[in-house]
Write an enzyme that holds these catalytic residues in place. Structure first.
Site, PDB file in Angstrom:
ATOM      1  N   LYS A 119     -39.564 -28.443 -21.644  1.00 40.22           N
ATOM      2  CA  LYS A 119     -40.263 -29.044 -22.783  1.00 40.22           C
ATOM      3  C   LYS A 119     -39.293 -29.687 -23.759  1.00 40.22           C
ATOM      4  O   LYS A 119     -39.604 -30.699 -24.375  1.00 40.22           O
ATOM      5  CB  LYS A 119     -41.107 -27.993 -23.518  1.00 40.22           C
ATOM      6  CG  LYS A 119     -42.364 -27.618 -22.777  1.00 40.22           C
ATOM      7  CD  LYS A 119     -43.383 -26.972 -23.717  1.00 40.22           C
ATOM      8  CE  LYS A 119     -44.670 -26.660 -22.969  1.00 40.22           C
ATOM      9  NZ  LYS A 119     -45.657 -25.970 -23.802  1.00 40.22           N
ATOM     10  N   LYS A 202     -46.374 -30.253 -11.356  1.00 48.06           N
ATOM     11  CA  LYS A 202     -47.619 -29.495 -11.521  1.00 48.06           C
ATOM     12  C   LYS A 202     -48.600 -30.301 -12.360  1.00 48.06           C
ATOM     13  O   LYS A 202     -48.189 -31.152 -13.176  1.00 48.06           O
ATOM     14  CB  LYS A 202     -47.349 -28.123 -12.139  1.00 48.06           C
ATOM     15  CG  LYS A 202     -46.890 -28.159 -13.549  1.00 48.06           C
ATOM     16  CD  LYS A 202     -46.935 -26.783 -14.207  1.00 48.06           C
ATOM     17  CE  LYS A 202     -46.572 -26.997 -15.672  1.00 48.06           C
ATOM     18  NZ  LYS A 202     -46.783 -25.938 -16.563  1.00 48.06           N
ATOM     19  N   LYS A 205     -51.301 -30.799 -18.908  1.00 48.84           N
ATOM     20  CA  LYS A 205     -51.999 -31.467 -20.010  1.00 48.84           C
ATOM     21  C   LYS A 205     -51.176 -32.626 -20.543  1.00 48.84           C
ATOM     22  O   LYS A 205     -51.709 -33.564 -21.113  1.00 48.84           O
ATOM     23  CB  LYS A 205     -52.211 -30.480 -21.159  1.00 48.84           C
ATOM     24  CG  LYS A 205     -53.221 -29.389 -20.877  1.00 48.84           C
ATOM     25  CD  LYS A 205     -53.186 -28.356 -22.017  1.00 48.84           C
ATOM     26  CE  LYS A 205     -54.188 -27.247 -21.793  1.00 48.84           C
ATOM     27  NZ  LYS A 205     -53.946 -26.101 -22.692  1.00 48.84           N
TER      28      LYS A 205
HETATM   29  P1  AMP Z   1     -51.291 -24.069 -20.721  1.00 42.58           P
HETATM   30  O1  AMP Z   1     -52.111 -25.262 -20.385  1.00 42.58           O
HETATM   31  O2  AMP Z   1     -49.824 -24.317 -20.515  1.00 42.58           O
HETATM   32  O3  AMP Z   1     -51.636 -23.422 -22.028  1.00 42.58           O
HETATM   33  O4  AMP Z   1     -51.626 -22.990 -19.594  1.00 42.58           O
HETATM   34  C1  AMP Z   1     -52.709 -22.091 -19.670  1.00 42.58           C
HETATM   35  C2  AMP Z   1     -52.830 -21.286 -18.392  1.00 42.58           C
HETATM   36  O5  AMP Z   1     -53.091 -22.149 -17.282  1.00 42.58           O
HETATM   37  C3  AMP Z   1     -51.554 -20.505 -18.023  1.00 42.58           C
HETATM   38  O6  AMP Z   1     -51.939 -19.255 -17.453  1.00 42.58           O
HETATM   39  C4  AMP Z   1     -50.911 -21.375 -16.990  1.00 42.58           C
HETATM   40  O7  AMP Z   1     -50.095 -20.637 -16.108  1.00 42.58           O
HETATM   41  C5  AMP Z   1     -52.113 -21.948 -16.262  1.00 42.58           C
HETATM   42  N1  AMP Z   1     -51.783 -23.254 -15.675  1.00 42.58           N
HETATM   43  C6  AMP Z   1     -51.353 -24.360 -16.343  1.00 42.58           C
HETATM   44  N2  AMP Z   1     -51.139 -25.383 -15.499  1.00 42.58           N
HETATM   45  C7  AMP Z   1     -51.442 -24.913 -14.246  1.00 42.58           C
HETATM   46  C8  AMP Z   1     -51.424 -25.494 -12.926  1.00 42.58           C
HETATM   47  N3  AMP Z   1     -51.074 -26.756 -12.744  1.00 42.58           N
HETATM   48  N4  AMP Z   1     -51.796 -24.709 -11.885  1.00 42.58           N
HETATM   49  C9  AMP Z   1     -52.182 -23.419 -12.073  1.00 42.58           C
HETATM   50  N5  AMP Z   1     -52.209 -22.815 -13.278  1.00 42.58           N
HETATM   51  C10 AMP Z   1     -51.850 -23.546 -14.361  1.00 42.58           C
END
Ligand code: AMP
Ligand code: TRP
Length: 341
Positions: A119, A202, A205
């Site tokens: 990041k 991956k 967002k």
């Molecule tokens: P975040 O969007 O970073 O707040 O992630 C929220 C949750 O979604 C966390 O448990 C991440 O590990 C999961 N997560 C985010 N991106 C992915 C992805 N591409 N595949 C699987 N899990 C994800």
């Protein structure tokens, strides 16, 4: 020091910025619901304090995004009567225990966090201290509830391991065996959903390409379009999973299908192995639309009553505070901070 047995309790959280995408849904929220419905004690948070570490979303956007993520939680099947649902800033113990944990964590540990490196990029010097310290706050999120199990996607494994290290060092330094060592729960077919445009990245967002992700706000048409346009190689699906080795984009589509259909990737191969992508993609698009369109409609319905959403969050915060403020008090007592009896 004997380790007490901690009752099973689940904690997890998601940041309220950016639209929830298929990776968040399959890797996190869908599994939150499964654990709730399997009668675990479950606490799920909207981690707004984490959402200011990179940029300020702005006042209106923060409020809007918090309500929207709450609506997404509810629309996906989280039930405020079965789970505690709340926003992090509404329970002061997160920030308070977070400070103590930043005095437990060592700089050497923080320097190894790959998410910070990703990041911060080349601009580490200009990143906020909050972005660097955030895994210590994440440890406080979990341990303020003495949570034993943390469902997350693969990208969060390192942060949960840090939470274990923090709990262990605190317990050792104070001879207290007070915090459990939380376990990451990373299972299912979709623990790392990849971008639809690039199988080596991956789904995220923050990807500038909207085509790289399916979000819970996409309508049926754009879901179908994004899947049809998803990048694949020219080969048909292999006959078995092993035969797909090295084909990241193709494997990603198989895993997403498996997670949506709630079957194993092996079962997908048994049914669709050998098909061309022009035959497989429409089947997959139909399934994605079927599973996601209802969630989007329900989210929009819930968002028409923001006062009700806020009520859900504040009720959840009261229940969360009952647990977390007691843990904070015990922690302060262990440290010897003078306080009211
Ligand atoms: P975040 O969007 O970073 O707040 O992630 C929220 C949750 O979604 C966390 O448990 C991440 O590990 C999961 N997560 C985010 N991106 C992915 C992805 N591409 N595949 C699987 N899990 C994800
Ligand atoms: N850091 C997590 C992410 O970016 C979100 C998060 C914050 C979290 N606190 C947590 C996840 C506690 C699990 C438990 O996705």
């Amino acid at each position: 020091m004997t380790t007490p047995k901690f009752p099973r309790r689940v904690f997890s959280g998601i940041q309220p910025t950016g639209d929830l995408h298929l990776g968040n849904y399959l890797g996190a929220v869908k599994r939150f619901v499964e654990m709730q419905d399997a009668a675990w004690e479950t606490v799920y948070c909207i981690v707004d304090l984490h959402a200011i570490t990179v940029t300020w979303p702005g006042r209106d956007e923060m409020t809007r995004a918090t309500r929207e993520l709450t609506a997404a939680y509810l629309a996906c099947g989280l039930d405020p009567d079965k789970s505690i649902l709340f926003n992090q800033s509404a329970v002061s113990a997160h920030a308070e225990i977070g400070w103590i944990f930043s005095c437990v964590a060592r700089l050497g540990w923080m320097n190894r966090m790959t998410q910070f490196k990703d990041k911060a990029g080349k601009n580490a010097e200009r990143s906020s201290l909050g972005l660097y310290a955030y895994p210590a706050l994440q440890a406080a999120d979990i341990l303020a509830y003495h949570a034993t199990h943390v469902p997350v996607g693969e990208d969060q494994r390192q942060h949960i391991e840090l939470a274990r290290d923090i709990a262990q060092k605190f317990n050792l330094d104070y001879g207290a065996a007070y915090f459990p060592l939380p376990e990451p729960v990373i299972d299912g077919a979709a623990t790392r959903v990849m971008s639809l445009r690039d199988g080596t990245k991956k789904m995220s967002k923050s990807d500038p390409s909207d085509q790289s992700r399916i979000t819970l706000k996409d309508d049926a048409d754009s879901i179908a379009k994004k899947i049809r346009k998803a990048r694949t190689d020219p080969e048909p699906l292999g006959e078995t999973l092993e035969a797909m080795e090295g084909r990241a984009e193709a494997l990603n589509l198989v895993r997403i299908y498996a997670a949506l259909a709630e079957i194993s990737p092996e079962a997908v191969m048994a049914e669709h192995g050998g098909k061309s992508f022009s035959d497989f993609k429409p089947v997959r698009a139909d399934l994605a639309v079927e599973k996601l369109a209802g969630i989007t409609a329900e989210m929009n319905r819930l968002l028409s009553d923001p006062a009700e959403i806020d009520r859900v969050l504040m009720n959840g915060a009261d229940r969360a505070a009952e647990i977390a403020l007691k843990v904070r008090k015990d922690t302060y007592d262990i440290l010897g901070f003078v306080s009211r009896p």
